[in-house]
Scaffold this active site. Sequence first.
Site, mmCIF file in Angstrom:
data_model
loop_
_atom_site.group_PDB
_atom_site.id
_atom_site.type_symbol
_atom_site.label_atom_id
_atom_site.label_comp_id
_atom_site.label_asym_id
_atom_site.label_seq_id
_atom_site.Cartn_x
_atom_site.Cartn_y
_atom_site.Cartn_z
ATOM 1 N N ASN A 9 12.561 3.053 -0.029
ATOM 2 C CA ASN A 9 13.987 3.097 0.274
ATOM 3 C C ASN A 9 14.126 3.001 1.794
ATOM 4 O O ASN A 9 13.897 3.977 2.502
ATOM 5 C CB ASN A 9 14.573 4.410 -0.264
ATOM 6 C CG ASN A 9 16.040 4.571 0.073
ATOM 7 O OD1 ASN A 9 16.674 3.634 0.560
ATOM 8 N ND2 ASN A 9 16.588 5.748 -0.175
ATOM 9 N N TRP A 10 14.480 1.823 2.262
ATOM 10 C CA TRP A 10 14.544 1.615 3.711
ATOM 11 C C TRP A 10 15.842 2.145 4.314
ATOM 12 O O TRP A 10 16.035 2.091 5.532
ATOM 13 C CB TRP A 10 14.354 0.123 4.043
ATOM 14 C CG TRP A 10 12.950 -0.360 3.778
ATOM 15 C CD1 TRP A 10 11.856 0.421 3.537
ATOM 16 C CD2 TRP A 10 12.480 -1.722 3.739
ATOM 17 N NE1 TRP A 10 10.740 -0.366 3.346
ATOM 18 C CE2 TRP A 10 11.091 -1.679 3.465
ATOM 19 C CE3 TRP A 10 13.092 -2.966 3.901
ATOM 20 C CZ2 TRP A 10 10.318 -2.839 3.357
ATOM 21 C CZ3 TRP A 10 12.323 -4.120 3.793
ATOM 22 C CH2 TRP A 10 10.951 -4.051 3.522
ATOM 23 N N LYS A 11 16.746 2.595 3.488
ATOM 24 C CA LYS A 11 18.025 3.160 3.958
ATOM 25 C C LYS A 11 18.684 2.214 4.974
ATOM 26 O O LYS A 11 18.544 1.007 4.840
ATOM 27 C CB LYS A 11 17.798 4.571 4.510
ATOM 28 C CG LYS A 11 17.055 5.457 3.511
ATOM 29 C CD LYS A 11 17.030 6.897 3.879
ATOM 30 C CE LYS A 11 16.282 7.680 2.810
ATOM 31 N NZ LYS A 11 16.286 9.104 3.037
ATOM 32 N N HIS A 97 22.090 8.565 -4.869
ATOM 33 C CA HIS A 97 21.283 9.156 -3.789
ATOM 34 C C HIS A 97 22.075 10.271 -3.098
ATOM 35 O O HIS A 97 23.286 10.151 -2.905
ATOM 36 C CB HIS A 97 20.880 8.068 -2.781
ATOM 37 C CG HIS A 97 19.806 8.551 -1.862
ATOM 38 N ND1 HIS A 97 20.072 9.385 -0.803
ATOM 39 C CD2 HIS A 97 18.464 8.366 -1.871
ATOM 40 C CE1 HIS A 97 18.931 9.680 -0.193
ATOM 41 N NE2 HIS A 97 17.934 9.076 -0.828
ATOM 42 N N GLU A 99 22.308 11.131 -0.120
ATOM 43 C CA GLU A 99 23.024 10.756 1.112
ATOM 44 C C GLU A 99 24.388 10.159 0.774
ATOM 45 O O GLU A 99 25.333 10.268 1.560
ATOM 46 C CB GLU A 99 22.155 9.788 1.937
ATOM 47 C CG GLU A 99 21.033 10.550 2.630
ATOM 48 C CD GLU A 99 19.767 9.756 2.879
ATOM 49 O OE1 GLU A 99 19.793 8.516 2.779
ATOM 50 O OE2 GLU A 99 18.730 10.391 3.157
ATOM 51 N N GLU A 169 14.911 14.249 -6.292
ATOM 52 C CA GLU A 169 14.807 14.384 -4.844
ATOM 53 C C GLU A 169 15.533 15.661 -4.419
ATOM 54 O O GLU A 169 16.764 15.652 -4.237
ATOM 55 C CB GLU A 169 15.451 13.193 -4.147
ATOM 56 C CG GLU A 169 14.814 11.867 -4.501
ATOM 57 C CD GLU A 169 15.084 10.828 -3.424
ATOM 58 O OE1 GLU A 169 14.126 10.394 -2.790
ATOM 59 O OE2 GLU A 169 16.253 10.476 -3.217
ATOM 60 N N SER A 214 10.296 13.414 1.693
ATOM 61 C CA SER A 214 9.196 13.566 2.662
ATOM 62 C C SER A 214 7.820 13.213 2.087
ATOM 63 O O SER A 214 6.819 13.829 2.447
ATOM 64 C CB SER A 214 9.193 14.977 3.257
ATOM 65 O OG SER A 214 10.391 15.209 3.980
ATOM 66 N N GLY A 235 11.175 7.317 1.595
ATOM 67 C CA GLY A 235 12.090 6.900 2.647
ATOM 68 C C GLY A 235 11.329 6.603 3.922
ATOM 69 O O GLY A 235 10.721 5.547 4.080
ATOM 70 N N GLY A 236 11.329 7.574 4.840
ATOM 71 C CA GLY A 236 10.743 7.391 6.171
ATOM 72 C C GLY A 236 9.369 6.729 6.177
ATOM 73 O O GLY A 236 9.140 5.773 6.936
#
Length: 253
Positions: A9-11, A97, A99, A169, A214, A235-236
């Site tokens: 997930n590159w957001k 999600h 966010e 998540e 994470s 993600g990150g």
Amino acid sequence: MAKRIIIANWKMNLLRDEAKELTNHIVNNIAVSDLKSVDVILAPTFICLEPVGEIIENSGIELCAQNVFWEESGAYTGEISADMLLDLGCSWVIIGHSERRYALGETNSMINDKIVFSLKKGLKVVFCIGERIEEKNQGKTLNVIKKQVEIGLNGVNNKLFDNIIFAYEPVWAIGTGITAEPEQASSVHGSIKKFISERFNCHISKIRVLYGGSVNSDNIDSLISQSNIDGVLVGGASLDKKSFLEIIKSSGV
Ligand code: PGA
């Protein structure tokens, strides 16, 4: 054993050239043998769906959008339709999600509209669920998740469950560097699977639950070795070539 699923997930990150470079690196460094035991799915921003889609064509890697709207078309400024995503080669879409739930006000009912419409259109859905820290501290984790699932899947035929992947998540673990303890996550996954199979009358083996929050190349082994964790939503660490490839390789057992 079922194939593990790894989603990047590159957001809201990467310009087109950066996304192309990262995608080329991933495609060039994944062995065909890796994809026998792992499904890899990339979720770039809307502007990168087409260039990323072109690079992964015929590679076995699949394309995923990060959002979708629940109407066919029309006067919905700033939204994107399921047909548009399909036209760009997406087979998946992330819905629910945290966010979007907590920074942009998406409700369980809006999420339900998106899920129902996407499945009807033939998109497969990555349905994100998870509790916030205050809910966890009050012992409400499972109640929160059950409500998210119950409303999110309202009206969805259980025959379509093959086209849904759940992503647990915990909100407190996303982007914080704090990961849920693998055993703790696996136990929540087990409860999610049990609840969904009983509530929607489908076989528990059909329900796939990914972990997200994470995930990185250091903790992937301990997470992926848990029996109830069917893959990860990253993600990150998916923005870092080396970490993401290590996560894929560690997941392909
Ligand atoms: P993170 O994000 O890996 O950066 O915590 C995961 C996600 O939000 O999907």
